[in-house]
Design an enzyme around this catalytic site. Structure first.
Site, PDB file in Angstrom:
ATOM      1  N   LYS A 137      -5.924   4.773  19.166  1.00 56.18           N
ATOM      2  CA  LYS A 137      -5.750   5.716  18.052  1.00 56.18           C
ATOM      3  C   LYS A 137      -7.080   6.402  17.731  1.00 56.18           C
ATOM      4  O   LYS A 137      -7.123   7.600  17.419  1.00 56.18           O
ATOM      5  CB  LYS A 137      -5.228   4.978  16.825  1.00 56.18           C
ATOM      6  N   GLY A 140       0.854  -1.185   0.000  1.00 61.00           N
ATOM      7  CA  GLY A 140       0.000   0.000   0.000  1.00 61.00           C
ATOM      8  C   GLY A 140       0.881   1.223   0.000  1.00 61.00           C
ATOM      9  O   GLY A 140       1.252   1.728   1.061  1.00 61.00           O
ATOM     10  N   GLY A 190       1.993   5.156   3.129  1.00 59.00           N
ATOM     11  CA  GLY A 190       2.758   3.924   3.013  1.00 59.00           C
ATOM     12  C   GLY A 190       4.148   4.158   2.463  1.00 59.00           C
ATOM     13  O   GLY A 190       5.137   3.586   2.958  1.00 59.00           O
ATOM     14  N   LYS A 228     -13.283  11.880   8.072  1.00 62.29           N
ATOM     15  CA  LYS A 228     -13.109  10.534   7.526  1.00 62.29           C
ATOM     16  C   LYS A 228     -13.787   9.460   8.365  1.00 62.29           C
ATOM     17  O   LYS A 228     -13.831   8.314   7.968  1.00 62.29           O
ATOM     18  CB  LYS A 228     -11.624  10.221   7.378  1.00 62.29           C
ATOM     19  N   LYS A 248      -6.739   1.404   2.446  1.00 56.84           N
ATOM     20  CA  LYS A 248      -7.975   1.980   2.951  1.00 56.84           C
ATOM     21  C   LYS A 248      -8.696   1.008   3.873  1.00 56.84           C
ATOM     22  O   LYS A 248      -8.757  -0.194   3.617  1.00 56.84           O
ATOM     23  CB  LYS A 248      -8.876   2.344   1.764  1.00 56.84           C
ATOM     24  N   ALA A 249      -9.254   1.541   4.957  1.00 57.25           N
ATOM     25  CA  ALA A 249      -9.946   0.705   5.934  1.00 57.25           C
ATOM     26  C   ALA A 249     -11.178   0.067   5.314  1.00 57.25           C
ATOM     27  O   ALA A 249     -11.781   0.589   4.375  1.00 57.25           O
ATOM     28  CB  ALA A 249     -10.356   1.538   7.151  1.00 57.25           C
ATOM     29  N   HIS A 292      -7.573   9.025  20.298  1.00 57.63           N
ATOM     30  CA  HIS A 292      -6.621  10.082  19.957  1.00 57.63           C
ATOM     31  C   HIS A 292      -7.224  11.008  18.908  1.00 57.63           C
ATOM     32  O   HIS A 292      -7.180  12.237  19.030  1.00 57.63           O
ATOM     33  CB  HIS A 292      -5.329   9.449  19.429  1.00 57.63           C
ATOM     34  N   ASN A 293      -7.819  10.413  17.873  1.00 62.86           N
ATOM     35  CA  ASN A 293      -8.415  11.223  16.815  1.00 62.86           C
ATOM     36  C   ASN A 293      -9.628  11.992  17.318  1.00 62.86           C
ATOM     37  O   ASN A 293      -9.888  13.118  16.876  1.00 62.86           O
ATOM     38  CB  ASN A 293      -8.811  10.338  15.633  1.00 62.86           C
ATOM     39  N   SER A 324       0.030   7.936  14.076  1.00 56.17           N
ATOM     40  CA  SER A 324      -0.379   9.339  14.016  1.00 56.17           C
ATOM     41  C   SER A 324       0.814  10.218  13.674  1.00 56.17           C
ATOM     42  O   SER A 324       1.926   9.986  14.128  1.00 56.17           O
ATOM     43  CB  SER A 324      -0.971   9.790  15.355  1.00 56.17           C
ATOM     44  N   GLU A 326      -8.334  14.923  18.973  1.00 57.45           N
ATOM     45  CA  GLU A 326      -7.887  15.818  17.899  1.00 57.45           C
ATOM     46  C   GLU A 326      -9.057  16.635  17.344  1.00 57.45           C
ATOM     47  O   GLU A 326      -8.930  17.853  17.122  1.00 57.45           O
ATOM     48  CB  GLU A 326      -7.249  14.978  16.801  1.00 57.45           C
ATOM     49  N   TYR A 327     -10.201  15.995  17.126  1.00 60.91           N
ATOM     50  CA  TYR A 327     -11.397  16.706  16.656  1.00 60.91           C
ATOM     51  C   TYR A 327     -11.761  17.821  17.638  1.00 60.91           C
ATOM     52  O   TYR A 327     -12.048  18.958  17.228  1.00 60.91           O
ATOM     53  CB  TYR A 327     -12.580  15.738  16.559  1.00 60.91           C
ATOM     54  N   SER A 374      -0.888  -1.515  -7.778  1.00 63.01           N
ATOM     55  CA  SER A 374      -0.417  -0.877  -8.994  1.00 63.01           C
ATOM     56  C   SER A 374       1.104  -0.809  -8.935  1.00 63.01           C
ATOM     57  O   SER A 374       1.669  -0.076  -8.114  1.00 63.01           O
ATOM     58  CB  SER A 374      -1.003   0.538  -9.121  1.00 63.01           C
TER      59      SER A 374
END
Length: 481
Positions: free
Chosen positions: A187, A14, A19, A265, A80-81, A190-191, A133, A194-195, A39
């Site tokens: 995590k 990735g 990545g 996201k 991507k998750a 944590h986000n 992060s 952050e928000y 790719s």
């Protein structure tokens, strides 16, 4: 040319920006890195631009990729998750052998990580959900890393992750968080913090703009000054830089030509949903998530333009005092955001038996990550002094900081209301604090109502057990079974 020689210590599949940057970080730290991407053009682009960063192994297929890795094989997935992650995991797992390690470095939902870890454990593979992060810059120069998963996997994986992580006073911003989904849970929270942090900074910006009439450059100067004191943090630092940026096309401040609709996201929503499931009030984080949602409701906002505002108050005349009030309110509200986040982590740890240590998290968040800030040292000290601290707000340092800020905090919320300026995060954080310190809440009435219409019972302040009032009978009180 593709190789099957097992000489790479780590593989990365990735190779989008995150990545690619983390692969380069490994290589810069002396590791041979096997590269794979669906790719092949992305693999070749990385090698052409940054092949001199270190020792890379180019591969085209999963078979070549796995064959290039030393045992136990260690593969970091940066895709991507969701379904894409599951597909890559299955392809890798089918080519790997017992004892090998698959690491998901994306923003995965922690319950997905728990499911994946259990399934791969049955196949003899170690699965590590690692929160990372720091954005693109952190991935390249040193992120904060939050790996969960089997403890034995960290014996092999830990030294590699710690070597590429950010360092503060020589201490890596990486530690084994705990079992299965704990790394991605931490995590996620944590986000969420952050928000909240970003929303609070945004509200401070709007107060300067709409209550004091400052332009972007003036506000940038304030944030630059604040970044030299207790509010020093990555987010305050970049706030000043964004506000100071001039748009080349119009000559206006860039912030004034950016559409005022903040995207997301999903990690903030995950945080709030998880908090609801755990019964933890993360009001500041929730308001930040809802504020982004409201900002994106552009059709509604256009239709609502011109709605009654009522009689608005005069703007503050003491600019210096109100500037200090905003600073104090921002600091106090940030403390609440972190306190709520750590409460959620404690609740998650108890629910899933993860045995998480808040002091460790404060340590690894001091560098590399988006919410890195000076006062994380204070948080670490607070949990070192009392690992069972009921709330961060109760730690002596933060208790005193809020006591110092409280009058300013109230003036900011009251003034904003009187001026018609929305400050949902400031206001909800203050309400949370007031509710936490209140001797008695209106929940007694709520529970009485619940007993009236649903016989849900209640407790008394002067007796043990549960009770019910016979509301549709003689209204006497009876013990509940």
């Amino acid at each position: 040319m593709p190789t099957s020689t097992a000489r790479a210590q780590i593989g990365v599949t990735g190779l989008a920006v995150m990545g690619s940057n983390i692969a380069r970080n490994f290589a810069r730290n002396g590791y041979t890195v096997a590269l794979h991407n669906r790719s092949i053009a992305k693999t070749d682009a990385l090698l052409e631009a940054y092949g001199t960063d270190g020792d890379f192994v180019r591969t085209e297929t999963i078979g070549e990729f796995v064959a290039a890795l030393e045992r136990p094989r260690r593969v970091l997935i940066m895709v991507k998750a969701g379904a894409a992650t599951d597909a890559v995991i299955e392809e890798l797992a089918s080519a790997m052998e017992p004892g090998d390690i698959i690491i998901d470095g994306g923003n995965a939902l922690y319950t997905d990580t728990m499911r994946r870890e259990a399934a791969l454990r049955e196949r003899g593979l170690n699965f590590v959900g690692a929160g990372i992060s720091g954005g693109e810059e952190g991935a390249l120069n040193g992120p904060s890393i939050m790996p969960g998963g089997p403890a034995e996997s960290y014996d092999s994986l830990g030294p590699l992750l710690e070597s590429i992580a950010a360092k503060v006073d020589g201490t890596p911003c990486c530690t084994h968080i705990g079992p299965d989904g704990s790394g991605h849970f931490v995590k996620m929270v944590h986000n969420g913090i952050e928000y909240a942090d970003m929303q609070l900074i945004g509200e401070a910006y709007q107060l300067f703009r709409d209550a004091l009439g400052f332009d972007a450059k003036q506000i940038a100067g304030v944030f630059t000054q604040w970044n030299t004191g207790d509010l020093e943090s990555y987010l305050v630092e970049i706030t000043a830089e964004v506000l100071d940026q001039i748009d080349a096309k119009t000559g206006r401040p860039l912030v004034d030509v950016i559409v005022d609709a903040a995207e997301q996201k999903g990690t903030g929503r995950w945080t709030v949903k998880a908090a609801l499931d755990l019964g933890v009030p993360v009001t500041g984080i929730a308001e930040a998530v809802f504020a982004r949602a409201l900002s994106g409701s552009r059709a509604q906002r256009r239709a609502a333009t011109g709605l009654a505002s009522g009689r608005l108050a005069d703007k503050p005349v003491d600019v210096e005092q109100f500037t200090e009030d905003i600073r104090q309110a921002l600091y106090a509200s940030k403390v609440v955001a972190y306190a709520q986040g750590f409460d959620q982590i404690a609740a998650g740890s108890a629910e899933y038996d993860w045995n998480l240590h808040p002091g460790d998290l404060a340590t690894i968040w001091r560098g590399g990550c988006i919410i890195r800030a000076r006062f994380l040292n204070r948080i670490k000290e607070a949990y070192d002094a009392d690992p069972k601290l009921p709330s961060l707000i109760l730690a002596p340092y933060f208790r005193q900081a809020i006591a110092t800020a409280i009058d300013s905090w109230r003036r900011v919320v009251a003034t904003a209301s009187l001026l018609g300026i929305p400050v949902p995060a400031f206001a909800s954080s203050l309400s949370y604090y007031d509710a936490l310190r209140a001797e008695r809440l209106p929940a007694a009435l709520t529970q009485g109502q619940r007993d009236f219409f649903g016989a849900h019972t209640y407790e008394r302040i002067d007796a043990e057990g549960k009770f019910h009032t016979l509301w549709s009978g003689d209204r006497s009180e009876v013990p509940a079974d």
